[in-house]
Motif scaffolding. Structure first.
Motif, short mmCIF file in Angstrom:
data_model
loop_
_atom_site.label_atom_id
_atom_site.label_comp_id
_atom_site.label_asym_id
_atom_site.label_seq_id
_atom_site.Cartn_x
_atom_site.Cartn_y
_atom_site.Cartn_z
N LEU A 24 -10.07 -82.06 -3.53
CA LEU A 24 -10.34 -83.00 -2.43
C LEU A 24 -9.08 -83.76 -2.04
O LEU A 24 -8.85 -84.04 -0.86
N THR A 75 -17.79 -78.71 5.73
CA THR A 75 -16.94 -79.53 6.59
C THR A 75 -17.76 -80.02 7.78
O THR A 75 -18.30 -79.21 8.54
N SER A 98 -15.74 -85.11 7.22
CA SER A 98 -16.33 -85.23 5.89
C SER A 98 -16.25 -83.86 5.22
O SER A 98 -16.60 -82.85 5.82
N ASP A 100 -17.26 -81.78 1.65
CA ASP A 100 -18.05 -81.76 0.42
C ASP A 100 -17.64 -80.51 -0.36
O ASP A 100 -17.53 -79.42 0.21
N ALA A 113 -17.38 -85.54 -2.65
CA ALA A 113 -17.08 -85.47 -1.22
C ALA A 113 -16.24 -86.66 -0.81
O ALA A 113 -16.15 -87.66 -1.54
N GLU A 207 -24.65 -89.96 -4.13
CA GLU A 207 -24.20 -89.44 -2.84
C GLU A 207 -24.65 -90.29 -1.65
O GLU A 207 -25.54 -89.88 -0.89
N SER A 224 -23.10 -84.50 3.08
CA SER A 224 -22.08 -83.50 3.22
C SER A 224 -22.52 -82.26 2.53
O SER A 224 -22.30 -81.32 2.65
#
Length: 246
Positions: A24, A75, A98, A100, A113, A207, A224
């Protein structure tokens, strides 16, 4: 079934968490105006291969998806709420992205994410990301032995409501371990003191995800991750998500 992990197993899970965090971080640094969503997916795919890890998304086909996912990232851009499938799209100045990502390392899964603004940010997007981060921190703080799942959900929702944000409760956090999605479900709204009592060895992904605007209709996908293009079935503006394994 809710599974509890031993201290040894939790140590064994940490490399997966570190790897997902590294991916990430690399994606955040690579995301820029003109970068194609498919490039981001290719970068993550290469990192998975180099690490000897396994994607949790390739061939993943949940009941709410029209077909297996086929990519290693989710995405979602701007009003793409959750679980967007990477496609041939070049990021534009001001896009709210965003991402994930979930992967398995040595048989243990981590799922996380982040959201980032590409190029010139709008203040309302930065505020939305900050609110989502605060909700994540509140949820983590409530994840204490002796508390209940509802305490986590209530902590997340309290942050959202304080900022005037509405909450979609169809998707939320979940247990993680040998598989990506396990029990218990961690809703992003709930009543304190209700639900499963948190015990030592429980590993969960918290989340939170919020929208600038939404109606009461449920979203068609999770924060996400529908393993199809994600979008809200109601009217949405922008979204941000901030899941984290803890």
């Amino acid at each position: 079934m809710i599974e509890l992990r031993t201290p040894t197993q939790i140590e064994q899970m940490k490399p997966a968490g570190r790897f997902v965090a590294d991916v990430l971080t690399a994606l955040r640094e690579h995301a820029a105006v003109g970068v194609n969503l498919l490039e981001l997916d290719e970068l993550a795919h290469k990192m998975i291969k180099d690490r000897g890890a396994e994607s949790c998304y390739i061939d993943y086909h949940p009941s709410f998806g029209a077909m297996p996912f086929g990519k290693v990232l989710c995405t979602s851009v701007n009003d793409g709420v959750l679980h967007g499938l990477p496609f041939d799209y070049k990021l534009q100045d001001g896009d709210l992205l965003s991402v994930d990502f979930a992967a398995s390392v040595d048989g243990w899964v981590s799922d996380s994410a982040l959201s980032v603004v590409v190029g010139t940010p709008r203040q309302e997007d930065l505020d939305l990301i900050e609110t989502t981060t605060q909700a994540l921190e509140a949820g983590i703080d409530a994840a204490r032995v002796g508390n209940k799942v509802g305490d986590i959900s209530h902590a997340i929702a309290s942050v959202a409501r304080a900022k005037g944000l509405k909450i979609n409760t169809q998707f939320g956090g979940h247990g993680v371990g040998r598989t990506m999605h396990g029990d218990p479900h961690i809703a992003n709204d709930g009543r304190p003191g209700r639900g499963f009592k948190l015990q030592p060895g429980l590993v969960i992904a918290i989340e939170p995800w919020f929208l600038h605007t939404t109606d009461s209709s449920p979203s068609s996908s999770p924060p996400s991750p529908s393993v199809s293009s994600s979008s809200s079935s109601g009217s949405t503006d922008r979204s941000a998500s901030s899941p984290s394994s803890c």
